[in-house]
Design a protein around this motif. Structure first.
Motif, mmCIF file in Angstrom:
data_model
loop_
_atom_site.group_PDB
_atom_site.id
_atom_site.type_symbol
_atom_site.label_atom_id
_atom_site.label_comp_id
_atom_site.label_asym_id
_atom_site.label_seq_id
_atom_site.Cartn_x
_atom_site.Cartn_y
_atom_site.Cartn_z
ATOM 1 N N PHE A 20 -24.797 27.504 25.993
ATOM 2 C CA PHE A 20 -24.636 27.403 24.535
ATOM 3 C C PHE A 20 -25.303 28.591 23.845
ATOM 4 O O PHE A 20 -24.704 29.234 22.980
ATOM 5 N N GLN A 21 -26.549 28.870 24.194
ATOM 6 C CA GLN A 21 -27.279 29.966 23.544
ATOM 7 C C GLN A 21 -26.558 31.296 23.733
ATOM 8 O O GLN A 21 -26.472 32.095 22.803
ATOM 9 N N ALA A 22 -26.031 31.531 24.930
ATOM 10 C CA ALA A 22 -25.385 32.810 25.234
ATOM 11 C C ALA A 22 -24.001 32.936 24.605
ATOM 12 O O ALA A 22 -23.624 34.029 24.169
ATOM 13 N N GLU A 23 -23.256 31.850 24.539
ATOM 14 C CA GLU A 23 -21.848 31.941 24.152
ATOM 15 C C GLU A 23 -21.498 31.307 22.814
ATOM 16 O O GLU A 23 -20.495 31.678 22.214
ATOM 17 N N CYS A 24 -22.298 30.363 22.345
ATOM 18 C CA CYS A 24 -21.917 29.583 21.163
ATOM 19 C C CYS A 24 -22.951 29.634 20.042
ATOM 20 O O CYS A 24 -22.640 29.343 18.884
ATOM 21 N N GLY A 25 -24.197 29.952 20.391
ATOM 22 C CA GLY A 25 -25.307 29.829 19.461
ATOM 23 C C GLY A 25 -25.199 30.673 18.209
ATOM 24 O O GLY A 25 -25.703 30.278 17.154
ATOM 25 N N LEU A 26 -24.552 31.819 18.293
ATOM 26 C CA LEU A 26 -24.452 32.682 17.116
ATOM 27 C C LEU A 26 -23.808 31.948 15.940
ATOM 28 O O LEU A 26 -24.245 32.094 14.803
ATOM 29 N N CYS A 27 -22.790 31.148 16.218
ATOM 30 C CA CYS A 27 -22.072 30.447 15.150
ATOM 31 C C CYS A 27 -22.406 28.963 15.040
ATOM 32 O O CYS A 27 -22.169 28.361 14.001
ATOM 33 N N HIS A 28 -22.928 28.365 16.098
ATOM 34 C CA HIS A 28 -23.082 26.913 16.115
ATOM 35 C C HIS A 28 -24.528 26.439 16.228
ATOM 36 O O HIS A 28 -24.766 25.287 16.557
ATOM 37 N N ARG A 29 -25.493 27.304 15.956
ATOM 38 C CA ARG A 29 -26.899 26.913 15.965
ATOM 39 C C ARG A 29 -27.256 26.430 14.566
ATOM 40 O O ARG A 29 -27.071 27.144 13.580
ATOM 41 N N ALA A 30 -27.780 25.223 14.469
ATOM 42 C CA ALA A 30 -28.086 24.627 13.166
ATOM 43 C C ALA A 30 -29.255 25.334 12.495
ATOM 44 O O ALA A 30 -30.230 25.681 13.136
ATOM 45 N N GLU A 31 -29.089 25.533 11.243
ATOM 46 C CA GLU A 31 -30.148 26.057 10.378
ATOM 47 C C GLU A 31 -30.150 25.183 9.132
ATOM 48 O O GLU A 31 -29.105 24.983 8.522
ATOM 49 N N GLN A 32 -31.285 24.667 8.775
ATOM 50 C CA GLN A 32 -31.401 23.841 7.581
ATOM 51 C C GLN A 32 -30.437 22.649 7.603
ATOM 52 O O GLN A 32 -29.502 22.568 6.830
ATOM 53 N N GLY A 33 -30.648 21.762 8.530
ATOM 54 C CA GLY A 33 -29.831 20.554 8.604
ATOM 55 C C GLY A 33 -28.479 20.803 9.227
ATOM 56 O O GLY A 33 -28.383 21.219 10.357
ATOM 57 N N SER A 34 -27.418 20.581 8.474
ATOM 58 C CA SER A 34 -26.078 20.671 9.042
ATOM 59 C C SER A 34 -25.388 21.995 8.759
ATOM 60 O O SER A 34 -24.201 22.135 8.993
ATOM 61 N N VAL A 35 -26.111 22.956 8.257
ATOM 62 C CA VAL A 35 -25.528 24.265 7.970
ATOM 63 C C VAL A 35 -25.841 25.200 9.131
ATOM 64 O O VAL A 35 -26.938 25.211 9.659
ATOM 65 N N THR A 36 -24.864 25.992 9.542
ATOM 66 C CA THR A 36 -25.114 26.953 10.602
ATOM 67 C C THR A 36 -25.024 28.363 10.049
ATOM 68 O O THR A 36 -24.347 28.622 9.068
ATOM 69 N N VAL A 37 -25.708 29.256 10.717
ATOM 70 C CA VAL A 37 -25.713 30.655 10.318
ATOM 71 C C VAL A 37 -24.301 31.223 10.353
ATOM 72 O O VAL A 37 -23.867 31.919 9.452
ATOM 73 N N GLY A 38 -23.555 30.913 11.410
ATOM 74 C CA GLY A 38 -22.227 31.491 11.578
ATOM 75 C C GLY A 38 -21.099 30.688 10.971
ATOM 76 O O GLY A 38 -19.945 31.062 11.076
ATOM 77 N N GLY A 39 -21.413 29.564 10.361
ATOM 78 C CA GLY A 39 -20.400 28.767 9.695
ATOM 79 C C GLY A 39 -19.730 27.708 10.552
ATOM 80 O O GLY A 39 -18.903 26.959 10.059
#
Length: 90
Positions: A20-39
């Motif tokens: 996940f960290q290597a392939e998905c985390g850029l867009c799917h890592r949660a920041e501030q609850g249910s919002v992600t950095v990458g959308g």
């Protein structure tokens, strides 16, 4: 059929989270609850993967994800399938 040793199912900590960290985390890592950095939908927890495993596998298998990047290898997808089949071990 050929087998060497006993099948040991993948775990979240050793196999899925690093993938996940290597392939998905850029867009799917949660920041501030249910919002992600990458959308993308937050998928940075074992519970999120359990809830969405069918959709995750579907978009990986048909190449829709990772978005704008090469598809995951067949081995990586099989690791996720094996993790599900093994009971989502932590």
């Amino acid at each position: 059929f050929f087998s060497v040793g006993e099948f040991v199912p993948p775990t979240w900590t050793d196999d899925i989270e690093p993938l996940f960290q290597a392939e998905c985390g850029l867009c799917h890592r949660a920041e501030q609850g249910s919002v992600t950095v990458g959308g993308g939908r937050p998928l940075d927890t074992l519970v999120a993967w359990q809830a969405d495993i069918d959709l995750i596998l579907e978009v990986l298998e048909d190449g829709r994800m990772p978005l704008n990047n090469p598809s995951l290898s067949g081995d990586d997808i099989r690791t996720i399938e094996d993790w599900r089949a093994g009971g989502f071990l932590e």
